[in-house]
Structure formats: structure tokens, C-alpha cells
Design a protein around this motif. Structure first.
Motif, PDB file in Angstrom:
ATOM      1  N   ALA A  52       0.858  -1.189   0.000  1.00 54.45           N
ATOM      2  CA  ALA A  52       0.000   0.000   0.000  1.00 54.45           C
ATOM      3  C   ALA A  52       0.892   1.236   0.000  1.00 54.45           C
ATOM      4  CB  ALA A  52      -0.918  -0.014   1.216  1.00 54.45           C
ATOM      5  N   LEU A  53       1.043   1.841  -1.173  1.00 58.12           N
ATOM      6  CA  LEU A  53       1.980   2.951  -1.365  1.00 58.12           C
ATOM      7  C   LEU A  53       1.201   4.255  -1.535  1.00 58.12           C
ATOM      8  CD1 LEU A  53       4.775   4.153  -1.900  1.00 58.12           C
ATOM      9  CD2 LEU A  53       4.661   3.246  -4.226  1.00 58.12           C
ATOM     10  N   ILE A  54       1.284   5.128  -0.540  1.00 60.35           N
ATOM     11  CA  ILE A  54       0.563   6.397  -0.576  1.00 60.35           C
ATOM     12  C   ILE A  54       1.534   7.516  -0.944  1.00 60.35           C
ATOM     13  CG2 ILE A  54       0.865   6.878   1.904  1.00 60.35           C
ATOM     14  CD1 ILE A  54      -2.058   7.958   1.841  1.00 60.35           C
ATOM     15  N   ALA A  70      11.469   4.588  -3.311  1.00 65.32           N
ATOM     16  CA  ALA A  70      10.424   3.793  -2.656  1.00 65.32           C
ATOM     17  C   ALA A  70      10.051   2.587  -3.515  1.00 65.32           C
ATOM     18  CB  ALA A  70       9.197   4.659  -2.392  1.00 65.32           C
ATOM     19  N   ILE A  71       9.827   2.809  -4.803  1.00 68.78           N
ATOM     20  CA  ILE A  71       9.419   1.715  -5.697  1.00 68.78           C
ATOM     21  C   ILE A  71      10.555   0.711  -5.892  1.00 68.78           C
ATOM     22  CG2 ILE A  71       8.724   1.154  -8.061  1.00 68.78           C
ATOM     23  CD1 ILE A  71       7.168   3.812  -8.084  1.00 68.78           C
ATOM     24  N   GLU A 104       1.403  -7.148  -5.271  1.00 71.45           N
ATOM     25  CA  GLU A 104       0.840  -6.079  -6.081  1.00 71.45           C
ATOM     26  C   GLU A 104       1.256  -4.768  -5.425  1.00 71.45           C
ATOM     27  OE1 GLU A 104      -3.418  -5.919  -6.150  1.00 71.45           O
ATOM     28  OE2 GLU A 104      -3.614  -5.678  -3.970  1.00 71.45           O
ATOM     29  N   ILE A 105       1.518  -3.760  -6.233  1.00 72.60           N
ATOM     30  CA  ILE A 105       1.863  -2.438  -5.713  1.00 72.60           C
ATOM     31  C   ILE A 105       0.677  -1.526  -6.002  1.00 72.60           C
ATOM     32  CG2 ILE A 105       3.484  -0.516  -5.779  1.00 72.60           C
ATOM     33  CD1 ILE A 105       5.595  -2.448  -6.864  1.00 72.60           C
ATOM     34  N   HIS A 126      -8.816   0.151   1.009  1.00 71.44           N
ATOM     35  CA  HIS A 126      -9.957  -0.560   0.427  1.00 71.44           C
ATOM     36  C   HIS A 126      -9.599  -1.225  -0.904  1.00 71.44           C
ATOM     37  CE1 HIS A 126     -13.138   1.885   2.865  1.00 71.44           C
ATOM     38  NE2 HIS A 126     -12.729   0.813   3.504  1.00 71.44           N
ATOM     39  N   ALA A 127      -8.579  -0.698  -1.582  1.00 76.81           N
ATOM     40  CA  ALA A 127      -8.193  -1.247  -2.891  1.00 76.81           C
ATOM     41  C   ALA A 127      -7.206  -2.402  -2.784  1.00 76.81           C
ATOM     42  CB  ALA A 127      -7.593  -0.136  -3.751  1.00 76.81           C
ATOM     43  N   CYS A 128      -6.700  -2.672  -1.587  1.00 81.21           N
ATOM     44  CA  CYS A 128      -5.716  -3.744  -1.389  1.00 81.21           C
ATOM     45  C   CYS A 128      -6.436  -5.065  -1.143  1.00 81.21           C
ATOM     46  CB  CYS A 128      -4.810  -3.423  -0.203  1.00 81.21           C
ATOM     47  SG  CYS A 128      -3.757  -1.980  -0.448  1.00 81.21           S
ATOM     48  N   ASP A 129      -6.200  -6.059  -1.991  1.00 81.41           N
ATOM     49  CA  ASP A 129      -6.898  -7.337  -1.816  1.00 81.41           C
ATOM     50  C   ASP A 129      -5.947  -8.500  -1.532  1.00 81.41           C
ATOM     51  OD1 ASP A 129      -5.734  -7.704  -4.276  1.00 81.41           O
ATOM     52  OD2 ASP A 129      -7.608  -7.681  -5.411  1.00 81.41           O
TER      53      ASP A 129
END
Length: 394
Positions: free
Chosen positions: A8-10, A21-22, A34-35, A81-84
Motif C-alpha cells: 500500500a503505497l501512498i 520507494a518503488i 501487487e503495488i 480498500h483497494a488492497c486485496d
């Protein structure tokens, strides 16, 4: 099949840092990832750089775009919410991972230890305000379980660098809407996760946590501290409702500590005649409560560092005299604070007198054992400074 990890990269205006960071994610030996990137309408080249990486690695990047700036809390909620994935690894766009085995180590631990909700690790702190300077983050040690923490520790400000945290997904159906009212959102996230488990600390440095002028603490520190503690009180009240008051006593104590810090920082602000808005009525009501508790006692302050001197400012403001400071460093004995208040050793204090010792030190556990061994009664004759309002109420 290895469990899936969502990174989860904000991001917001992280043009100078986002590549690092990446790249720290891409070097990981753990491959089922997944990023998920949530950019909050950056005005620099952050998204341009992110899209370069998505073009190279389309199978692992998920980009969340917004039409207008949401603010960090709403953006964070949207991101989670988008992280599954089965596990979620947190990462801010200005921090970075340095150990290729970081995810493998943390995920393997959580897979094998189902009673732990999350784990975190040692970090290097990189301060960029003036000159680059590194420091080490190591959490306070616990004697009984030195590498294990719990929900009460997090309520009492156990700091877990965001880039060091991996947690088990699935403890919440959705992030509550009240997150959007908060200044900092990782702490309530940890509290929600820890309703169901413990925290593991991994004693290995695997990330760098940046502190710089664009961060949340970039403006005047005391005002930010007051705002932060007021907002933390709101968060704790929301969490208490969310958890159906399961941790009501812990929440009460954590709120009282926040109120005491608000009092200390408000008084410091008033003394320094700063231009911040302070609730004078609130300061005077709480100050009067402390004064009434201490006014007929001989008051001592244990500790001559920052916390002890903050206690002195409070006692000066409410006009409670200090008999002396106490310090275990015998080289300080005989010296004076402000040229007036002497520094004594604890052996010179008579536990049979009507006294009260306020411990202004981070070494409270060791000091409290020392005081008990010398015949002093906890709460009745001494307490940690942050617990003073709790002691008075009880």
C-alpha cells in the motif's frame, strides 16, 4: 502458492523520493505482490514517474487516481480498500525499504504465527530538515516479552515506522468513515487490527523512515503536538465505540495521558508567549485539579531531563513549590535547577513524610521498582508524570 501481499503505497508530491520507494519494493525476493499506488493529485512529477514503472511492470501495479485532492486520511482509506492481498505492507512514498528479504521475513512470520496480527521492524531515521542525519529507531524494551507488544502499547504511543509494518488482511470489512476526521491514520488502523492479535517486533533494520520539512510535523512543534493529542482523543473515543468498549479502561488511561500532554504543551506555549490559540479555561480547570491534589504535600520531581523540566513548568504555573529534584546520577547531586532548586539522591527522601514524587523520566519501570524497594507507595506517594490525572481521578 505463496500468499499475495499488497504493498500500500501512498504518495503526494514525492517526486524526489518515489523512485527509491518503488525500487525498494522491486528488489524484494518475495514475488507474489501487487503495488497499489494512491496518489493524491500531486502537483509535481510523482505520477509521471509512477506511470513509467507501471509501463515496465503492468502486471503488478494498480494505480488509484483522484480528480481532486482528498487529503491524507481520505486517500489512505481509499488505498486500503483497494488492497486485496492476504497481507498488506505499508509504505509512504518518501520512505524506502533496504533489505531484499524484508517481505519474505515478515510474511513467513505471520504465516507461521496466527496469534499475531502484525509485525514491524527496526528502521533508520533519516532527518532532512537541515543536514542529512541518520538515527536508529528501536522500540522500548519489555522485560517479560522483549520482542512482543500489544494493543495497550500502541494506545500509549508505541511508534511503528509506517514502512516497517506488515499486517494480516481481513480483520475489517471496511475502514470506518471516522478515519477521514483524523490527522494520522496508521495508529487507528493498528488498533483495529490488534483487536484480534498481538504485535511482533523483528530486530533487524530493513527500511529508512524520512523526516523532512514536508511532513506532518513541519510547522511549529508545540501547536502540532496539541492538535495531535486533541485529535488522538477523538480517535480513541471513536475506537472505543468501534470495539464496543472492549478496551474501555485502556482507552480511558490513554485519553488522560493525552489530556496531560495537552496541559503541559499549553502551559509551555503560554510561558513562551507564542501566538497559538490555547484553551485557557481548560488549562486552568485541569491545573486547579492538580493543585488541589498536591497543595498540602511536599513535592519532588524525579528526573532532570526534558520531561522533568516540563513538570517544573507545570508546577510553576499552578504555583506548587518543588522541594527538590531527584536524580540517580550522583554527579548531579548538590547542583541546582535554575540556580534555586537542589538536586538530591532518592536516599535522602523520607518515605514516612506526606510527600509526592512526580517521575519525569522515560525509565519509569526501573524507577518505580527502586521507589517501591525504598518503601514508597505507587500512586499514593509517586506516579509517572503522564499518569498524574489518572492517579488523581482514582
Amino acid at each position: 502458492m505463496y500468499p499475495k501481499v499488497s504493498v500500500a503505497l501512498i504518495t503526494y508530491n514525492h517526486e524526489k523520493y518515489i523512485r527509491q520507494a518503488i525500487e525498494g519494493v522491486l528488489i524484494q525476493t518475495y514475488r507474489n505482490i501487487e503495488i497499489v499506488v494512491a496518489d493524491d493529485c500531486s502537483t509535481d512529477r510523482t505520477m509521471e514517474i509512477v506511470l513509467e514503472y507501471k509501463e515496465k511492470y503492468p502486471e503488478i501495479f494498480k494505480i488509484l487516481k483522484t480528480e481532486a485532492n482528498l487529503g491524507p486520511a481520505k486517500n489512505f482509506r481509499k488505498l486500503l480498500h483497494a488492497c486485496d492481498g492476504d497481507y498488506i505492507a505499508l509504505l509512504d512514498g518518501d520512505d524506502f525499504w533496504v533489505d531484499p528479504e524484508k517481505l519474505e521475513i515478515q510474511v513467513n512470520f505471520l504465516v507461521k504465527n496466527h496469534d499475531y496480527a502484525l509485525c514491524f521492524h527496526q528502521a533508520r531515521i533519516l532527518k532532512l530538515n537541515r543536514e542529512a542525519a541518520f538515527g536508529e529507531f528501536i522500540p522500548p524494551k519489555r522485560e517479560t516479552t522483549p520482542l512482543e507488544y500489544n494493543i495497550e502499547d500502541v494506545m500509549n504511543d508505541l511508534f511503528m515506522p509506517t514502512a516497517s509494518v506488515v499486517y494480516r488482511n481481513g480483520y475489517y470489512k471496511e475502514i470506518p468513515e471516522w478515519f477521514e476526521e483524523l490527522i494520522v491514520c496508521d495508529k487507528p488502523l493498528h488498533l483495529i487490527n490488534l483487536i484480534n492479535g498481538k504485535v511482533k517486533y523483528i530486530n533487524k533494520c530493513m527500511c529508512v523512515y524520512r523526516v523532512h520539512d514536508d511532513g506532518i510535523w513541519s510547522t511549529k512543534r508545540k501547536l502540532n503536538t496539541i492538535k495531535f493529542d486533541r485529535n488522538k482523543v477523538k480517535m480513541l473515543q471513536y475506537f472505543n465505540d468501534y470495539s464496543n468498549a472492549k478496551f474501555n479502561e485502556m482507552v480511558y488511561k490513554a485519553i488522560k495521558k493525552c489530556e496531560f500532554r495537552i496541559l503541559l504543551n499549553s502551559i509551555k506555549t503560554l510561558v513562551e508567549k507564542d501566538d497559538f490559540y490555547i484553551n485557557i479555561e481548560e488549562v486552568n480547570i485541569v491545573g486547579k485539579k492538580i493543585r488541589n491534589f498536591l497543595k498540602d504535600k511536599k513535592v519532588y520531581v524525579f528526573g532532570t531531563g526534558t520531561a522533568g523540566l516540563n513538570v517544573k513548568e507545570l508546577l510553576d504555573y499552578i504555583q506548587i513549590p518543588i522541594v527538590s529534584f531527584i536524580d540517580n546520577d550522583l554527579s548531579k547531586k548538590g547542583k541546582k535547577i535554575d540556580g534555586i532548586i537542589p538536586i538530591d539522591s532518592i536516599e535522602e527522601i523520607d518515605s514516612t513524610q506526606d510527600i509526592y514524587i512526580i517521575v519525569g523520566s522515560m525509565y519509569y519501570e526501573e524507577i518505580s521498582r527502586q521507589l517501591v524497594d525504598l518503601g514508597f507507595l505507587e500512586n499514593r506517594q509517586f506516579t509517572m508524570y503522564l499518569d498524574l490525572l489518572i492517579t488523581i481521578d482514582n
